[in-house]
Motif scaffolding. Structure first.
Motif, short mmCIF file in Angstrom:
data_model
loop_
_atom_site.label_atom_id
_atom_site.label_comp_id
_atom_site.label_asym_id
_atom_site.label_seq_id
_atom_site.Cartn_x
_atom_site.Cartn_y
_atom_site.Cartn_z
N LEU A 167 0.82 -1.21 0.00
CA LEU A 167 0.00 0.00 0.00
C LEU A 167 0.85 1.26 0.00
O LEU A 167 0.44 2.30 -0.51
CB LEU A 167 -0.94 0.00 1.20
CG LEU A 167 -2.01 -1.12 1.22
CD1 LEU A 167 -2.73 -1.14 2.55
CD2 LEU A 167 -2.99 -0.95 0.08
N ALA A 168 2.07 1.17 0.54
CA ALA A 168 2.95 2.34 0.59
C ALA A 168 3.40 2.78 -0.79
O ALA A 168 3.76 3.95 -1.00
CB ALA A 168 4.17 2.04 1.47
N ALA A 169 3.39 1.87 -1.76
CA ALA A 169 3.84 2.22 -3.10
C ALA A 169 2.98 3.30 -3.73
O ALA A 169 3.44 4.05 -4.61
CB ALA A 169 3.86 0.97 -3.98
N ALA A 170 1.73 3.40 -3.31
CA ALA A 170 0.83 4.42 -3.85
C ALA A 170 1.30 5.83 -3.55
O ALA A 170 0.83 6.80 -4.17
CB ALA A 170 -0.59 4.22 -3.32
N GLU A 171 2.23 5.97 -2.61
CA GLU A 171 2.75 7.29 -2.25
C GLU A 171 3.82 7.78 -3.22
O GLU A 171 4.30 8.91 -3.09
CB GLU A 171 3.34 7.25 -0.83
CG GLU A 171 2.40 6.71 0.24
CD GLU A 171 1.16 7.58 0.43
OE1 GLU A 171 1.26 8.80 0.16
OE2 GLU A 171 0.12 7.04 0.84
N ASN A 202 20.11 -3.61 -5.12
CA ASN A 202 21.12 -2.70 -4.59
C ASN A 202 21.07 -1.40 -5.39
O ASN A 202 20.67 -1.37 -6.56
CB ASN A 202 22.51 -3.32 -4.63
CG ASN A 202 22.96 -3.66 -6.04
OD1 ASN A 202 23.39 -2.78 -6.79
ND2 ASN A 202 22.87 -4.93 -6.43
N LYS A 203 21.52 -0.31 -4.77
CA LYS A 203 21.36 1.01 -5.38
C LYS A 203 22.14 1.14 -6.69
O LYS A 203 21.67 1.81 -7.63
CB LYS A 203 21.81 2.10 -4.40
CG LYS A 203 21.44 3.50 -4.86
CD LYS A 203 21.66 4.53 -3.78
CE LYS A 203 21.21 5.90 -4.25
NZ LYS A 203 21.39 6.94 -3.20
N TYR A 260 9.30 -3.54 -3.92
CA TYR A 260 10.33 -3.79 -2.92
C TYR A 260 10.64 -2.48 -2.18
O TYR A 260 10.66 -1.40 -2.81
CB TYR A 260 11.61 -4.30 -3.57
CG TYR A 260 11.45 -5.50 -4.46
CD1 TYR A 260 10.66 -6.59 -4.10
CD2 TYR A 260 12.12 -5.56 -5.69
CE1 TYR A 260 10.53 -7.69 -4.93
CE2 TYR A 260 12.00 -6.66 -6.53
CZ TYR A 260 11.20 -7.72 -6.14
OH TYR A 260 11.07 -8.81 -6.96
N PRO A 261 10.90 -2.52 -0.89
CA PRO A 261 11.23 -1.28 -0.18
C PRO A 261 12.39 -0.52 -0.81
O PRO A 261 12.36 0.72 -0.88
CB PRO A 261 11.59 -1.78 1.23
CG PRO A 261 10.87 -3.07 1.37
CD PRO A 261 10.85 -3.69 0.00
N LEU A 273 13.00 5.12 -6.13
CA LEU A 273 12.16 5.88 -7.05
C LEU A 273 11.69 7.19 -6.43
O LEU A 273 11.58 8.21 -7.13
CB LEU A 273 10.97 5.04 -7.48
CG LEU A 273 11.28 3.89 -8.45
CD1 LEU A 273 10.03 3.05 -8.71
CD2 LEU A 273 11.87 4.40 -9.76
N LYS A 274 11.40 7.20 -5.14
CA LYS A 274 10.98 8.45 -4.50
C LYS A 274 12.04 9.52 -4.68
O LYS A 274 11.72 10.70 -4.90
CB LYS A 274 10.72 8.21 -3.01
CG LYS A 274 9.38 7.55 -2.72
CD LYS A 274 9.15 7.40 -1.23
CE LYS A 274 7.78 6.79 -0.95
NZ LYS A 274 7.54 6.60 0.51
#
Length: 248
Positions: free
Chosen positions: A34-38, A176-177, A204-205, A211-212
């Motif tokens: 659900l957090a991905a919607a942010e 990984n970044k 994935y977290p 992406l944020k």
């Protein structure tokens, strides 16, 4: 006069911006999804049908101005477990259309679909014809996740005049970044080369956090983030069925 010149130059810049779409797949199995919607901007979310959090996510994301797809499980060559709502090679056209109708009833606000797995099914003409007939009847688009190079999905979508596009980059096969940055840079490179490009990622977290941060830089890079539907194309002429190759 100077103000007019500046305004015209801004309009030209916006019109010339290369475009990307980012689809987040596999939504619905975990409450953390659900957090991905942010995520900021016009991100597209592909929701797995009949999952514990899929419907709630679609409702939340839609009301936050996001675009919703159905992430439809399709039979894979490796025999992967498919889950509910799956399309398989032994289904008749009528069974495929019924299953898609059930998927659309489960997930609200669906604008299009893409394939979850599907390395076998997307190679087969008859099942994909049934899929495209159903999408045409519901005014939906198709994004080919391209889990096999032998896919006929785009070809058949064109025949049935279904809006269609393909995935160009998977951004998070590793999380990984360094890898995420590498894949996102490839997405931007392709967009600048072609004018448009589509990436698929997962909730994935690490992907969401990356992406944020990275989506906030797109405007400075001259890149426009758009919904997947905006990068689809529709063939003006159908393809004769004799040109379609059937793979068993």
């Amino acid at each position: 006069m100077l103000a007019l010149v500046i305004a015209l130059s801004l309009v030209t810049h916006v019109a010339a911006a290369d475009k990307i779409a980012i689809i987040i797949d596999d939504i619905g199995n975990h409450p953390e999804d659900l957090a991905a919607a942010e995520l900021p901007g016009d991100v597209t979310f592909a929701v797995l049908p009949f999952t514990p959090y899929g419907r709630a996510f679609a409702l939340k994301a839609h009301h936050q101005g996001k675009q919703i797809m159905a992430h439809v499980p399709m039979q894979a060559l490796a025999g992967n477990a498919l889950g509910l709502g799956a399309l398989t090679a032994d289904m008749s056209s009528a069974e495929i259309k019924l299953k898609l109708r059930q998927v659309l009833d489960d997930i609200p606000y669906v604008a299009g679909i893409n394939n979850h797995m599907g390395s076998q099914l997307t190679q087969l003409t008859q099942p994909m014809q049934a899929v495209m007939e159903s999408l045409r009847n519901h005014d939906l688009y198709f994004i080919d996740s391209r889990t096999t190079e032998y896919t006929v999905a785009e070809q058949i979508a064109h025949r049935y005049q279904v809006p269609v596009a393909r995935r160009h980059v998977f951004i998070d096969n590793e999380t990984n970044k360094q890898y995420l940055s590498q894949q996102f840079d490839e997405l931007i490179r392709l967009a600048r080369q072609q004018g448009t490009a589509i990436a698929i990622g997962h909730p994935y977290p690490e992907t969401i956090a990356f992406l944020k941060q990275r989506l906030s830089t797109l405007e400075q890079e001259g890149i426009q983030l758009v919904f997947a539907s905006e990068l689809t194309v529709t063939s003006e002429l159908s393809i004769p069925s004799g040109l379609l190759e059937t793979r068993q």
